[in-house]
Enzyme design. Structure first.
Site, PDB file in Angstrom:
ATOM      1  N   ASN A 148       0.665  -1.203   0.095  1.00  0.00           N
ATOM      2  CA  ASN A 148       0.114  -0.044  -0.077  1.00  0.00           C
ATOM      3  C   ASN A 148       0.818   1.181  -0.127  1.00  0.00           C
ATOM      4  O   ASN A 148       0.361   2.262  -0.574  1.00  0.00           O
ATOM      5  CB  ASN A 148      -0.977  -0.256   0.894  1.00  0.00           C
ATOM      6  CG  ASN A 148      -0.458  -0.029   2.532  1.00  0.00           C
ATOM      7  OD1 ASN A 148       0.776  -0.635   2.740  1.00  0.00           O
ATOM      8  ND2 ASN A 148      -1.160   0.222   3.606  1.00  0.00           N
ATOM      9  N   GLY A 223       2.946  -5.312   7.201  1.00  0.00           N
ATOM     10  CA  GLY A 223       1.852  -6.043   6.453  1.00  0.00           C
ATOM     11  C   GLY A 223       0.688  -6.637   7.294  1.00  0.00           C
ATOM     12  O   GLY A 223       0.737  -5.951   8.485  1.00  0.00           O
ATOM     13  N   GLY A 228       2.425 -11.380   9.738  1.00  0.00           N
ATOM     14  CA  GLY A 228       3.262 -11.169  10.584  1.00  0.00           C
ATOM     15  C   GLY A 228       3.224 -12.350  11.698  1.00  0.00           C
ATOM     16  O   GLY A 228       4.382 -12.493  12.351  1.00  0.00           O
ATOM     17  N   GLU A 243       5.132  -4.382  12.271  1.00  0.00           N
ATOM     18  CA  GLU A 243       4.218  -3.208  11.806  1.00  0.00           C
ATOM     19  C   GLU A 243       2.790  -3.779  11.254  1.00  0.00           C
ATOM     20  O   GLU A 243       3.131  -3.995   9.881  1.00  0.00           O
ATOM     21  CB  GLU A 243       4.767  -2.144  10.963  1.00  0.00           C
ATOM     22  CG  GLU A 243       5.967  -1.337  11.836  1.00  0.00           C
ATOM     23  CD  GLU A 243       5.796  -0.523  12.730  1.00  0.00           C
ATOM     24  OE1 GLU A 243       4.447   0.024  12.973  1.00  0.00           O
ATOM     25  OE2 GLU A 243       6.658  -0.164  13.568  1.00  0.00           O
ATOM     26  N   CYS A 277      -3.026   1.275   6.651  1.00  0.00           N
ATOM     27  CA  CYS A 277      -3.048   0.818   7.948  1.00  0.00           C
ATOM     28  C   CYS A 277      -3.691   1.447   8.811  1.00  0.00           C
ATOM     29  O   CYS A 277      -4.550   1.148   9.902  1.00  0.00           O
ATOM     30  CB  CYS A 277      -1.622   0.275   8.456  1.00  0.00           C
ATOM     31  SG  CYS A 277      -0.575   1.675   8.528  1.00  0.00           S
TER      32      CYS A 277
END
Ligand code: NAD
Length: 469
Positions: A148, A223, A228, A243, A277
């Site tokens: 993104n 991601g 994660g 993150e 996010c």
């Protein structure tokens, strides 16, 4: 475009990269094999010593020169971003501007990697000793990035890693890899061969090698939560920064400035079609002002233009894939079946999803329990501030949260009681400057980025003690 391994552009270009707006092939990239990945790891390992031998001054200049080169080529990079990520060109230009800044911040911070002196004599047995710490690079950093913000989020890892004399293997998302590949080419001109490597291909093939290698010292991942978690479970003793996703709320209290809150909701829900996010994914509004808020939100939403990302007038471009758009469509229809009221939008045409407003959404609906990555404004009505707080804290994500209120006491209370890495007062969650500490709690991950903080997490502290006697 080719991959970058050990200072060389390499690999047969065979995976098609398509424009999410019209589905045409815009480029092809290589599919890294296990052997390619191992070669990148050993090149990065070899480059470690050379990186350590460079002065901070030289590294700072190299990062600064890279930022200048990116600035010169801003339009080329903005165009690439709009083409492979489907991001509207005005948002793509913003991302490139921020990427230039992130590189400059990395150049600046590379000169400020300080240790400290330790007052050894403050402890029993410390008399006649002098202690000081130095910060050392970790070694080889594997940077795995999402689709993104494919350029700026890659630079948020590569910039601090190089600034602190590490070498890097970058694995961008195959959904939008082009800007990171191009950026790698530029950095490669200013750093020793192997200091920066960029691999494209099947995530599981590259990922497996990176996760199991003893020569990787840290994985810095941005991601989704599921990926994660898998990385955390399979990366052994490596240092980790994760993150992950968000389910950020904005809370609009009865005394809020409604115009300001509506503006925040619009920017937060619809920027890059909500594929962020820190996008606003839940709008929690006190019942007393909910009707007025919703009417104004509909009016402002109706002004947005959907269309081709390359058109400078476009506000809402496509989602990254049809699968992603179908998933948003499913979550929206499921919420409607369970009693939510569709007030605006809701339509899908291929990858394009209309900006959508749903009222009377319940906190138990999947649309707001999970991370919905699309241009949706779900309104959750609450009777008072207590309920707003309870609803806001009811998901496992805790990235950023915004509160709109003119009441200082409520602002202070929400600032302390909201479970989030960042609380914003009178600003939507969708806000970041690139030097601030950034990162959430719980399902949103661990560790902080923001150049100075990323450098902290990419270095080791060594203590040196002198006996004065
Ligand atoms: P994703 O988890 O699908 O992919 C992220 C990266 O992981 C990609 O490069 C992908 O190829 C890679 N990957 C997937 N499987 C892997 C494996 N087995 N081994 C190694 N790497 C693997 O996420 P996405 O769809 O690209 O991005 C969207 C998600 O990212 C959202 O959840 C969003 O909230 C999150 N995100 C978080 C932040 C943040 O800073 N907290 C910023 C941007 C995006």
């Amino acid at each position: 475009m080719k991959m970058l391994i050990n200072g060389r552009l390499t690999g047969e270009e065979k995976i098609e990269i398509r424009n999410p707006y019209d589905n045409r092939v815009i480029d092809k990239v290589p599919a890294a094999s296990k052997e390619d990945t191992r070669e990148a790891i050993s090149a990065a390992k070899k480059a470690k010593d050379e990186m350590i031998s460079l002065t901070a001054h030289r590294i700072s200049e190299a990062l600064y020169d890279t930022s200048q080169e990116l600035e010169k080529r801003s339009e080329e990079f903005s165009h690439l971003l709009a083409l492979d990520s489907g991001k509207p060109i005005k948002a793509a230009r913003d991302e490139v501007k921020r990427s230039i800044e992130t590189l400059k911040l990395s150049a600046e911070e590379s000169k400020r990697i300080y240790g400290e002196t330790i007052p050894m004599d403050a402890g029993i047995g410390g008399k006649d000793f002098i202690g000081f710490t130095i910060k050392l690079p970790l070694g080889v950093i594997a940077a795995i990035t999402p689709f993104n913000y494919p350029l700026n989020l890659a630079i948020h890892k590569v910039g601090p890693a190089l600034a602190s004399k590490n070498s890097v293997i970058l694995k961008p998302s195959l959904k939008a890899p082009l800007s990171a590949l191009k950026m790698g080419e530029i950095l490669n001109e200013y750093f020793p061969p192997g200091a920066i490597n960029v691999l494209t291909g099947k995530a599981s093939i590259i990922g497996d090698e990176l996760l199991k290698s003893d020569d990787i010292d840290k994985i810095s991942f941005t991601g989704g939560f599921k990926t994660g978690k898998m990385i955390a479970e399979n990366s052994g003793m490596k240092k980790l920064t994760l993150e992950l996703g968000g389910n950020d709320p904005i809370i609009v209290l009865r005394d809020a400035n409604i115009e300001r809150a509506v503006e925040g909701a619009i920017r937060g829900s619809y920027l890059y079609s909500g594929q962020i996010c820190i996008a606003v994914k839940r709008i929690i509004v006190e019942e007393k002002i909910a009707d007025e808020f919703v009417q104004k939100l509909i009016k402002e939403t109706s002004k947005l233009r959907i269309g081709d990302p390359l058109d400078p007038k476009t506000d809402i471009g496509p989602l990254i894939s049809e699968k992603a758009a179908i998933n948003v469509e499913k979550l929206v229809s499921e919420a409607i079946e369970e009693g939510a009221e569709l007030l605006y939008g809701g339509g899908r045409d291929g990858n394009l999803f209309e900006p959508t407003i749903l009222d009377n959404v319940q906190p138990s609906m999947r649309l707001v329990k999970e991370e919905t990555f699309g241009p949706v404004s779900p309104i959750i009505r609450v009777k008072d501030a207590d309920e707003a707080l309870e609803v806001a804290n009811s998901t496992c994500y805790a990235l950023q949260a915004g509160v709109f209120t003119e009441n200082i006491h409520e602002a202070l209370r929400f600032a302390s009681e909201l479970e989030a890495g960042t609380v914003l007062i009178n600003k939507q969650s969708t806000y970041r400057v690139d030097h601030m500490p950034f990162g959430g709690f719980d399902c949103s991950g661990m560790g902080k980025e923001g150049v100075k903080y990323a450098i902290d997490d990419m270095t080791r502290t060594k203590l040196i003690i002198f006996n004065k006697k």
